[in-house]
Each structure stands twice: as C-alpha cells, then as structure tokens.
Enzyme design. Structure first.
Site, PDB file in Angstrom:
ATOM      1  N   ASP A 155      34.327  29.489  50.113  1.00 15.73           N
ATOM      2  CA  ASP A 155      34.204  28.121  49.616  1.00 15.73           C
ATOM      3  C   ASP A 155      35.590  27.504  49.635  1.00 15.73           C
ATOM      4  O   ASP A 155      36.577  28.181  49.310  1.00 15.73           O
ATOM      5  CB  ASP A 155      33.643  28.118  48.175  1.00 15.73           C
ATOM      6  N   CYS A 172      27.218  24.559  52.393  1.00 17.80           N
ATOM      7  CA  CYS A 172      28.281  23.587  52.076  1.00 17.80           C
ATOM      8  C   CYS A 172      27.853  22.218  52.596  1.00 17.80           C
ATOM      9  O   CYS A 172      26.954  22.110  53.430  1.00 17.80           O
ATOM     10  CB  CYS A 172      29.603  24.030  52.698  1.00 17.80           C
ATOM     11  N   ARG A 182      22.894  21.163  56.344  1.00 14.69           N
ATOM     12  CA  ARG A 182      22.817  19.981  57.199  1.00 14.69           C
ATOM     13  C   ARG A 182      22.960  20.430  58.646  1.00 14.69           C
ATOM     14  O   ARG A 182      23.778  21.302  58.958  1.00 14.69           O
ATOM     15  CB  ARG A 182      23.925  18.965  56.863  1.00 14.69           C
ATOM     16  N   ASP A 210      16.358  24.934  58.841  1.00 16.85           N
ATOM     17  CA  ASP A 210      15.558  23.924  58.141  1.00 16.85           C
ATOM     18  C   ASP A 210      16.079  22.535  58.476  1.00 16.85           C
ATOM     19  O   ASP A 210      15.482  21.534  58.094  1.00 16.85           O
ATOM     20  CB  ASP A 210      15.622  24.146  56.616  1.00 16.85           C
ATOM     21  N   GLU A 221      18.022  15.564  63.911  1.00 18.27           N
ATOM     22  CA  GLU A 221      16.677  15.541  63.314  1.00 18.27           C
ATOM     23  C   GLU A 221      16.194  14.144  62.927  1.00 18.27           C
ATOM     24  O   GLU A 221      14.997  13.920  62.747  1.00 18.27           O
ATOM     25  CB  GLU A 221      16.644  16.427  62.050  1.00 18.27           C
ATOM     26  N   HIS A 254      13.144  20.255  57.554  1.00 18.18           N
ATOM     27  CA  HIS A 254      13.834  19.799  56.343  1.00 18.18           C
ATOM     28  C   HIS A 254      12.887  19.861  55.137  1.00 18.18           C
ATOM     29  O   HIS A 254      12.682  18.883  54.416  1.00 18.18           O
ATOM     30  CB  HIS A 254      14.381  18.377  56.537  1.00 18.18           C
TER      31      HIS A 254
HETATM   32  P1  NAI Z   1      27.083  21.683  45.741  1.00 21.29           P
HETATM   33  O1  NAI Z   1      27.928  20.460  45.788  1.00 21.29           O
HETATM   34  O2  NAI Z   1      26.662  22.234  44.420  1.00 21.29           O
HETATM   35  O3  NAI Z   1      27.828  22.865  46.538  1.00 21.29           O
HETATM   36  C1  NAI Z   1      28.504  22.666  47.751  1.00 21.29           C
HETATM   37  C2  NAI Z   1      29.610  23.689  47.815  1.00 21.29           C
HETATM   38  O4  NAI Z   1      30.245  23.572  49.103  1.00 21.29           O
HETATM   39  C3  NAI Z   1      30.697  23.459  46.749  1.00 21.29           C
HETATM   40  O5  NAI Z   1      30.967  24.652  46.049  1.00 21.29           O
HETATM   41  C4  NAI Z   1      31.893  22.991  47.563  1.00 21.29           C
HETATM   42  O6  NAI Z   1      33.125  23.396  46.994  1.00 21.29           O
HETATM   43  C5  NAI Z   1      31.640  23.692  48.892  1.00 21.29           C
HETATM   44  N1  NAI Z   1      32.402  23.107  49.990  1.00 21.29           N
HETATM   45  C6  NAI Z   1      32.851  21.839  50.138  1.00 21.29           C
HETATM   46  N2  NAI Z   1      33.561  21.716  51.275  1.00 21.29           N
HETATM   47  C7  NAI Z   1      33.546  22.952  51.843  1.00 21.29           C
HETATM   48  C8  NAI Z   1      34.121  23.476  53.044  1.00 21.29           C
HETATM   49  N3  NAI Z   1      34.848  22.704  53.866  1.00 21.29           N
HETATM   50  N4  NAI Z   1      33.922  24.776  53.327  1.00 21.29           N
HETATM   51  C9  NAI Z   1      33.200  25.576  52.482  1.00 21.29           C
HETATM   52  N5  NAI Z   1      32.642  25.142  51.337  1.00 21.29           N
HETATM   53  C10 NAI Z   1      32.818  23.836  51.031  1.00 21.29           C
HETATM   54  O7  NAI Z   1      25.823  21.356  46.659  1.00 21.29           O
HETATM   55  P2  NAI Z   1      24.409  22.071  46.631  1.00 21.29           P
HETATM   56  O8  NAI Z   1      23.501  21.377  45.700  1.00 21.29           O
HETATM   57  O9  NAI Z   1      24.590  23.531  46.522  1.00 21.29           O
HETATM   58  O10 NAI Z   1      23.891  21.705  48.119  1.00 21.29           O
HETATM   59  C11 NAI Z   1      24.495  22.250  49.257  1.00 21.29           C
HETATM   60  C12 NAI Z   1      23.998  21.494  50.472  1.00 21.29           C
HETATM   61  O11 NAI Z   1      22.601  21.766  50.651  1.00 21.29           O
HETATM   62  C13 NAI Z   1      24.063  19.967  50.344  1.00 21.29           C
HETATM   63  O12 NAI Z   1      25.314  19.487  50.790  1.00 21.29           O
HETATM   64  C14 NAI Z   1      22.951  19.494  51.213  1.00 21.29           C
HETATM   65  O13 NAI Z   1      23.482  19.152  52.475  1.00 21.29           O
HETATM   66  C15 NAI Z   1      22.030  20.693  51.367  1.00 21.29           C
HETATM   67  N6  NAI Z   1      20.688  20.454  50.838  1.00 21.29           N
HETATM   68  C16 NAI Z   1      19.622  20.663  51.681  1.00 21.29           C
HETATM   69  C17 NAI Z   1      18.333  20.471  51.244  1.00 21.29           C
HETATM   70  C18 NAI Z   1      17.153  20.740  52.115  1.00 21.29           C
HETATM   71  O14 NAI Z   1      16.032  20.341  51.773  1.00 21.29           O
HETATM   72  N7  NAI Z   1      17.309  21.410  53.240  1.00 21.29           N
HETATM   73  C19 NAI Z   1      18.075  19.981  49.883  1.00 21.29           C
HETATM   74  C20 NAI Z   1      19.265  19.857  49.056  1.00 21.29           C
HETATM   75  C21 NAI Z   1      20.518  20.064  49.543  1.00 21.29           C
END
Ligand code: NAI
Length: 345
Positions: free
Chosen positions: A174, A202, A231, A255, A260, A292
């Site tokens: 991270d 991420c 994503r 997913d 998409e 998705h």
């Molecule tokens: P979050 O914000 O809680 O966690 C994201 C993590 O990524 C954080 O710990 C952050 O420090 C880290 N991060 C930021 N930049 C980074 C980098 N360059 N390299 C490595 N790590 C990095 O977000 P959450 O809720 O865990 O969601 C993660 C992702 O899941 C979202 O950004 C979203 O794109 C995706 N998502 C997909 C869904 C789906 O239905 N497929 C639904 C909800 C979210």
C-alpha cells in the site's frame, strides 16, 4: 423537496432510493441514460445529480451542470475516478459513499478466485449437461499459497483476512500502509515476484493506471492468478491477454474492465461485441468476467441509498457541510476530508 437527477438508473436501484428519498424529502428523477455532454441538460431544474461509475463527469459536463444551477454531484459509489474533481473545484461540490459494504466486494473477489482455481464455472456447465467427467477440472489448494494484496484499505484488508482464514500467506503493498496492522507489508516488486495470486484493491489514479503492465507481468511467477475487483484500468488489458496467451498468467478473474463504460451493466446478448480485446479475454478458458457486480448485495444497495440520501440532505440542510465531500483544494482528496469539518470551498 430536493430534486435530484438520477443518471444510469437500473431496476435494482429504484426501491432503496425511493424508500430513503421519501424519508428525507429527496425526490429522484430517474433517467436511464448515462450522464455525458449530451445528457447533462436533463438535470436542468434539479439541485443535484446522482451518478454511478460509468457516468462521464468530465470538465465539460461539470461546466454544463454548473451553468444549469446544479450544486451537488452525489456519487453512489466509493470510487470517483470518473469525476474530474479538479474541474469541479469552486463550482460544484462532490460527495461519495466511502463504504457501503466492503464485505460485498471482498467476498466477490474470493468467490471469483475459488470459482477459477476449482473450475466451478466449468463443472456447473458440465453437470447441467449431465456430463460428470472430471477431466480438466484439476485445481489447486489455496492453503499455503502466497497472495499479494495491493491496496489495504477497507476492501483489501477484509480480503486479506478472508485469505488468512484459508491459511494463505498474505503479502501486502500500500502506498500509505495502515499503522499497527497485523499484515506483512512488502515492496510492490516482492508482490510481483512472490505471489501465486495477486488481488487489486487500490483506487485508479494517474499513478496506478496500468500498474499491471507488460513489465510487471514479466516479474510475476508463472501461473499467477490475477484478481481485479477494483478498476479496469489498473490492468493493461492487452498485456494481460498476452500474458494469458504465453501461459505466464495462469488465470484472470475480472469484475472490471478498462473499456467497460459502454458495455457492462447492459444486456448485450444477441449483439456483436465490438471490443475485440474483451471478446478474446472472455473466450479464454482461464478468464472469468463478471460485469462490475462485486458491490451488488442487498446490504450494499441499502447502505448506498441511505448514505447517498444522507449526503444530499446534509449538504442542502447543513450549510453545505457533508462528511463525505471530496475536495481538490489541498490535493489530498481522501485524507483531507477526515480532518476537515467544513466545506471544501
Ligand atoms: P479504500 O480507500 O478504503 O482503500 C484503498 C487503499 O488503496 C488505501 O489503503 C490507499 O492507501 C491505497 N492506495 C492508494 N494509492 C495507492 C497506490 N498507488 N498503490 C497502492 N495502494 C494505494 O478503498 P476501498 O473501499 O477499499 O475500495 C478499493 C477500490 O475498490 C476502490 O477504489 C474502487 O475502485 C473499488 N471498488 C469496486 C467495487 C466493485 O463493485 N467492483 C465496489 C467498490 C469499490
């Protein structure tokens, strides 16, 4: 009544949004179309727009909404890479739903992984055809395997814990490692070189776009399984396809897909799919694609509607102050809002 233009409406969105809208005097104008340059004008007369992941909220769209008097963009998603937050600064405030069910997404990632490594998708089709042969269905144990988790926020951390429950060796990377977390942080290079499975959690940013590219894949173990519920554009799809064709990548569970936006969420059966890359990926025996869908649980849909309506209500009745506002002023979009108790501008 606060009027909100709700873009890209799907049947599963309406019951929960109607329910919470009625409770809080928020009236939704449900539109099937996505938000883009041509459809922005449909929000005229509304104070806010409610958008999802494939609505293109770029600078032109924001300018049009602003000129039509829209004050708020309410994302009904956690990710906000489809909104030009920089262009919205000092024009329209942007709110999102930071968490609605991280379990839904983490569990879906594990469901995809298990389906893939135990060939459940193939077995399901076979037995429906009364084909009870096991040839070609040999999988592998997850127990004892190394899983590289990229992004240890809400979803990544839950996925890591699920993997621990399976007896897997969890490696994590991270950019902003969690303090005091009981997780083994390593470099991105080590994730690539040591993981049997890599799962992406991420956000999509300029920095993370195509983080899984030809160079990254070349450093991975032969037979690596890549899971992406985050994503699509985190992965260079062409490099992924080449990795699968060369047998370097053992399987991919997707997913999300980088192109998409005009494909997923719609019934395209009976149509010729114009995306050669996606067609090729889907045709591979070791690629599983869901469109998705990771967020789609009853719990998540309710939480999304409740938080979105609360965000809208809070913005319009609490002097514009909303805990879930995104901002651009300091450039630290996510971290800033945790400390701020006022509007971004
Ligand atoms: P979050 O914000 O809680 O966690 C994201 C993590 O990524 C954080 O710990 C952050 O420090 C880290 N991060 C930021 N930049 C980074 C980098 N360059 N390299 C490595 N790590 C990095 O977000 P959450 O809720 O865990 O969601 C993660 C992702 O899941 C979202 O950004 C979203 O794109 C995706 N998502 C997909 C869904 C789906 O239905 N497929 C639904 C909800 C979210």
């Amino acid at each position: 009544m606060i009027k909100v233009a709700f873009y890209d409406t799907k049947a599963y969105d309406m019951p929960s949004f109607e329910h919470y809208g009625k409770l809080h005097d928020v009236e939704f104008k449900f539109l099937e179309t996505k938000l883009n340059e041509n459809t922005a004008t449909l929000a005229k007369g509304c104070e806010a727009v409610c958008v999802f992941v494939n609505d293109a909220v770029n600078a032109t769209v924001i300018q049009k909404l602003y000129e039509d008097g829209v004050k708020l963009i309410a994302l009904r998603s956690a990710g906000y890479n489809n909104v030009d937050v920089r262009a919205a600064f000092e024009k329209i405030h942007v709110v999102h739903v930071p968490a609605y069910s991280p379990y839904a997404v983490a569990e879906h990632a594990m469901a995809l992984l298990l389906t893939s490594v135990r060939r459940i998708h193939k077995a399901y089709n076979r037995t429906r055809d009364f084909n009870f042969s096991l040839n070609g269905l040999t999988g592998f144990d997850l127990h004892g395997k190394s899983v590289g988790v990229i992004g240890t926020g809400k979803i990544g951390m839950i996925f890591a814990n699920i993997c621990k429950g399976f007896g897997m060796n969890v490696l994590a990377y991270d950019k902003f490692p969690a303090k005091n977390a009981e997780i083994n942080y390593v470099s991105l290079e080590k994730i690539f070189s040591d993981s049997d499975i890599i799962s992406l959690h991420c956000p999509l940013t300029d920095e993370t776009q195509h983080m899984i590219n030809e160079n990254a894949i070349s450093k991975m173990k032969k037979g690596v399984v890549i899971v992406n519920t985050s994503r699509g554009a985190l992965i260079d799809s062409e490099a992924l396809l080449n990795g699968i064709k060369s047998r370097k990548i053992g399987a991919a569970c997707l997913d999300v897909y980088e192109e998409e936006a005009n494909i997923f969420f719609e019934d395209r059966s009976g149509h010729i799919l114009n995306d050669e890359l996606l067609s090729r990926l889907i045709s591979m025996p070791n690629v599983i694609v869901t469109s998705h869908q990771a967020f789609l649980t009853e719990e998540a849909l309710n939480n999304i509607a409740e938080t979105t309506v609360n965000n809208i209500k809070s913005y319009f009745t609490n002097d514009g102050i909303c805990d879930n506002e995104l901002c651009y002023r300091c450039g630290q979009i996510e971290r800033c809002k945790q400390e701020r108790k006022q509007k971004c501008f």
